[in-house]
Write an enzyme that holds these catalytic residues in place. Structure first.
Site, PDB file in Angstrom:
ATOM      1  N   LYS A  67      71.271  41.957  20.223  1.00  0.00           N
ATOM      2  CA  LYS A  67      71.204  40.603  19.647  1.00  0.00           C
ATOM      3  C   LYS A  67      71.601  39.604  20.715  1.00  0.00           C
ATOM      4  CE  LYS A  67      71.209  37.911  15.875  1.00  0.00           C
ATOM      5  NZ  LYS A  67      70.179  37.078  16.526  1.00  0.00           N
ATOM      6  N   LYS A  91      80.812  40.487  22.577  1.00  0.00           N
ATOM      7  CA  LYS A  91      81.024  39.546  21.479  1.00  0.00           C
ATOM      8  C   LYS A  91      80.743  40.217  20.132  1.00  0.00           C
ATOM      9  CE  LYS A  91      79.547  35.386  22.345  1.00  0.00           C
ATOM     10  NZ  LYS A  91      78.693  34.188  22.445  1.00  0.00           N
ATOM     11  N   LYS A 103      69.828  39.398  25.685  1.00  0.00           N
ATOM     12  CA  LYS A 103      69.628  37.976  26.030  1.00  0.00           C
ATOM     13  C   LYS A 103      68.254  37.799  26.644  1.00  0.00           C
ATOM     14  CE  LYS A 103      72.121  34.189  25.699  1.00  0.00           C
ATOM     15  NZ  LYS A 103      73.177  33.922  24.703  1.00  0.00           N
ATOM     16  N   THR A 187      78.813  27.919  15.224  1.00  0.00           N
ATOM     17  CA  THR A 187      79.589  28.204  16.431  1.00  0.00           C
ATOM     18  C   THR A 187      80.882  27.392  16.415  1.00  0.00           C
ATOM     19  OG1 THR A 187      77.575  28.674  17.628  1.00  0.00           O
ATOM     20  CG2 THR A 187      79.508  28.154  18.957  1.00  0.00           C
ATOM     21  N   ASN A 218      75.269  20.532  20.444  1.00  0.00           N
ATOM     22  CA  ASN A 218      75.483  21.130  19.124  1.00  0.00           C
ATOM     23  C   ASN A 218      76.938  21.562  18.927  1.00  0.00           C
ATOM     24  OD1 ASN A 218      75.802  23.689  17.479  1.00  0.00           O
ATOM     25  ND2 ASN A 218      73.835  22.994  16.734  1.00  0.00           N
ATOM     26  N   SER A 348      74.258  34.192  12.466  1.00  0.00           N
ATOM     27  CA  SER A 348      72.950  34.790  12.767  1.00  0.00           C
ATOM     28  C   SER A 348      72.842  36.167  12.104  1.00  0.00           C
ATOM     29  CB  SER A 348      72.778  34.972  14.275  1.00  0.00           C
ATOM     30  OG  SER A 348      72.209  33.814  14.845  1.00  0.00           O
TER      31      SER A 348
HETATM   32  P1  NAD Z   1      73.455  21.841  23.812  1.00  0.00           P
HETATM   33  O1  NAD Z   1      72.323  21.849  24.763  1.00  0.00           O
HETATM   34  O2  NAD Z   1      73.244  21.346  22.419  1.00  0.00           O
HETATM   35  O3  NAD Z   1      74.669  20.970  24.427  1.00  0.00           O
HETATM   36  C1  NAD Z   1      75.130  21.106  25.724  1.00  0.00           C
HETATM   37  C2  NAD Z   1      75.879  19.827  26.077  1.00  0.00           C
HETATM   38  O4  NAD Z   1      76.532  19.989  27.319  1.00  0.00           O
HETATM   39  C3  NAD Z   1      74.974  18.609  26.225  1.00  0.00           C
HETATM   40  O5  NAD Z   1      75.611  17.509  25.609  1.00  0.00           O
HETATM   41  C4  NAD Z   1      74.922  18.366  27.745  1.00  0.00           C
HETATM   42  O6  NAD Z   1      74.727  17.020  28.069  1.00  0.00           O
HETATM   43  C5  NAD Z   1      76.317  18.828  28.108  1.00  0.00           C
HETATM   44  N1  NAD Z   1      76.515  19.167  29.509  1.00  0.00           N
HETATM   45  C6  NAD Z   1      75.698  19.848  30.354  1.00  0.00           C
HETATM   46  N2  NAD Z   1      76.261  19.914  31.574  1.00  0.00           N
HETATM   47  C7  NAD Z   1      77.460  19.269  31.485  1.00  0.00           C
HETATM   48  C8  NAD Z   1      78.506  19.005  32.408  1.00  0.00           C
HETATM   49  N3  NAD Z   1      78.427  19.415  33.666  1.00  0.00           N
HETATM   50  N4  NAD Z   1      79.589  18.317  31.965  1.00  0.00           N
HETATM   51  C9  NAD Z   1      79.679  17.894  30.695  1.00  0.00           C
HETATM   52  N5  NAD Z   1      78.710  18.130  29.792  1.00  0.00           N
HETATM   53  C10 NAD Z   1      77.619  18.799  30.177  1.00  0.00           C
HETATM   54  O7  NAD Z   1      74.022  23.318  23.815  1.00  0.00           O
HETATM   55  P2  NAD Z   1      74.968  24.031  22.740  1.00  0.00           P
HETATM   56  O8  NAD Z   1      74.123  24.786  21.811  1.00  0.00           O
HETATM   57  O9  NAD Z   1      75.963  23.061  22.213  1.00  0.00           O
HETATM   58  O10 NAD Z   1      75.680  25.093  23.693  1.00  0.00           O
HETATM   59  C11 NAD Z   1      76.751  24.727  24.544  1.00  0.00           C
HETATM   60  C12 NAD Z   1      77.418  25.976  25.048  1.00  0.00           C
HETATM   61  O11 NAD Z   1      77.841  26.748  23.928  1.00  0.00           O
HETATM   62  C13 NAD Z   1      76.538  26.900  25.888  1.00  0.00           C
HETATM   63  O12 NAD Z   1      77.346  27.549  26.845  1.00  0.00           O
HETATM   64  C14 NAD Z   1      76.059  27.922  24.878  1.00  0.00           C
HETATM   65  O13 NAD Z   1      75.698  29.146  25.490  1.00  0.00           O
HETATM   66  C15 NAD Z   1      77.292  28.044  24.041  1.00  0.00           C
HETATM   67  N6  NAD Z   1      77.045  28.601  22.725  1.00  0.00           N
HETATM   68  C16 NAD Z   1      76.285  27.908  21.809  1.00  0.00           C
HETATM   69  C17 NAD Z   1      76.024  28.488  20.579  1.00  0.00           C
HETATM   70  C18 NAD Z   1      75.240  27.754  19.522  1.00  0.00           C
HETATM   71  O14 NAD Z   1      75.103  28.308  18.417  1.00  0.00           O
HETATM   72  N7  NAD Z   1      74.769  26.552  19.769  1.00  0.00           N
HETATM   73  C19 NAD Z   1      76.521  29.758  20.286  1.00  0.00           C
HETATM   74  C20 NAD Z   1      77.338  30.414  21.230  1.00  0.00           C
HETATM   75  C21 NAD Z   1      77.576  29.812  22.442  1.00  0.00           C
END
Ligand code: NAD
Length: 419
Positions: A67, A91, A103, A187, A218, A348
């Site tokens: 997954k 995880k 992945k 998350t 997000n 999920s």
């Molecule tokens: P997203 O694309 O919605 O948001 C990412 C945010 O980070 C954006 O606002 C972007 O502008 C910002 N960003 C990028 N580079 C940056 C920097 N150098 N400094 C400050 N801000 C920066 O992505 P997301 O879904 O919120 O995911 C964010 C992290 O959480 C990722 O590492 C992702 O793998 C992890 N994650 C997300 C989920 C999920 O369900 N969305 C689940 C597990 C892990």
């Protein structure tokens, strides 16, 4: 990015010092089970054809089908995909979900594509990997720069290939296509439940409830919303374009509205908010720092600036191993990604269960099931960390490794065959 993988593996070695584990188990967990590299050839709107490198990795499937999300990013590469699949393996084991880790990624800047091109690219991904994914084999989900609509296209493409509706092949789908309630903020909500459960242990009370969030997508927006509604004060936020701080506290929805209009959190100027650099944001006085952007954002060059007592890792791999050492020495408690952001994969998993049983749960039921799992596994990790006096990251890996080890060893290891 090789460093990313060796950093991840170093955490496995560290965890292995704290649990009884056969060397065969460690050897197995050092390598991915299978990785497929392809080039996706896609027709562009102007009639030309472009090809994009793409990967899918199934790291380990001992505990169940693999997954993990699919990322569309211009700097994606096979090492990153492998590392993220390794993290997913741990995880899912931390949370006791019946899954292994996988992945996928496409090396592309999705913002440079039209919507039709994006749909063709998403469908091409499924055509290329249809033999590798499947509801009982490997179940993708959204990740950075992929969303529910893309998951819907992918589920649809897979269903066409296998000639039957097959919603359980992918999670994070739109609700009308078999998505689950509660996936949007899962998350962040998982991280929030973890903080709430450990509030006393972490000495978060009264005025000691200031929060800084790096990354306002997000995960970042929803954790801001949930903590703010609970009385926490959001004193700093950032996105890829800049950062703002405000000691009196930021209203997450007001910042989000300004960001939607102005393209960045820096467009928000209410309540005395002022723009700062990324380093100034990290150095802002607070109790909780939430990295919610990308990996490797906290490194040996800036870890020393951090004043928070607790780091809640909603991003995957935001703290490098060097930075981890600096934070540990400074007494900062890091609630690690494989636990802190596991609410996403947990909901999920709920989506997959609902798809398979053809019966859908209400939002309260989903929140309650998520809360119970976060609290149960969070407590186990916390207890292991505090009783053995090891960092919470090591404790989380050790906890997961115990489960993985039992599953791998149940097939027999050397002592069984020669003993
Ligand atoms: P997203 O694309 O919605 O948001 C990412 C945010 O980070 C954006 O606002 C972007 O502008 C910002 N960003 C990028 N580079 C940056 C920097 N150098 N400094 C400050 N801000 C920066 O992505 P997301 O879904 O919120 O995911 C964010 C992290 O959480 C990722 O590492 C992702 O793998 C992890 N994650 C997300 C989920 C999920 O369900 N969305 C689940 C597990 C892990």
């Amino acid at each position: 990015m090789d460093d990313l993988l060796s950093g991840a593996l170093s955490r496995l070695d560290e965890a292995a010092k704290h649990v009884e584990v056969d060397s065969e188990v460690l050897e197995k967990l050092k390598y991915a089970k299978e990785t497929l590299s392809v080039r996706l050839s896609v027709r562009m709107d102007d009639g030309s054809r472009r090809s994009f490198p793409a990967w899918r990795c199934r790291y380990d499937d001992t505990r169940g089908p693999t997954k993990g999300g699919i990322r569309f990013h211009p700097s994606s590469n096979v090492e990153e995909v492998t590392t993220l699949a390794f993290w997913m393996t741990f995880k899912c084991a931390v949370m006791n979900l019946p899954y292994g880790g996988g992945k996928g990624a496409v090396k592309v800047d999705p913002h440079s594509l039209s919507k039709s091109e994006l749909e063709r690219l998403s469908r091409a991904y499924v055509q290329a990997f249809a033999g590798m994914i499947g509801p009982d084999r490997d179940i993708p989900a959204p990740d950075v720069y992929t969303n529910s609509m893309i998951m819907g296209w992918m589920a649809d493409e897979y269903s066409s290939i296998v000639r039957q509706p097959s919603p359980a092949v992918i999670t994070g789908k739109p609700l009308p296509l078999g998505g689950s309630l509660g996936r949007d903020d899962a998350t962040a909500r998982g991280g929030y439940y973890l903080i709430k459960h450990l509030e006393e242990d972490l000495r978060l009370s009264g005025s000691a409830r200031r929060v800084v969030i790096q990354g306002y997508g997000n995960a970042g927006f929803h954790i801001a919303r949930l903590l703010h509604a609970d009385g926490y004060r959001i004193v700093g936020l950032s996105d890829s374009r800049g950062a703002i701080v405000c000691e009196d506290g930021l209203d997450p929805q007001a910042v989000q509205t300004a960001k939607e209009r102005g393209g960045s959190v820096t467009a928000y100027t209410g309540n005395g908010a002022r723009s700062v650099t990324g380093d100034e944001l990290l150095g802002t006085a607070c109790e909780i720092l939430v990295p919610a952007a990308l990996e490797d954002q906290i490194h040996k060059g800036n870890a020393g600036l951090i004043k928070a007592r607790v780091v809640l890792e909603l991003a995957n791999g935001p703290v490098t191993p060097d930075a981890d050492r600096i934070l540990n020495e400074a007494g900062v408690i890091v609630l690690p990604d494989i636990l802190a952001n596991a609410g996403g994969v947990t909901v999920s998993y709920f989506e997959w269960v609902q798809n398979r049983q053809g019966y859908y749960w209400g939002l309260d039921e989903i929140h309650e099931r998520l809360r119970v799992i976060m609290e149960t596994e969070g407590r186990r990790v916390w207890d292991m960390g505090t009783t053995r006096r090891i960092p919470m990251r090591t404790a989380a890996y050790a906890h997961a490794l115990e489960r993985l080890s039992k599953a791998i060893a149940a097939h027999g290891t050397q002592p069984f065959f020669v003993g």
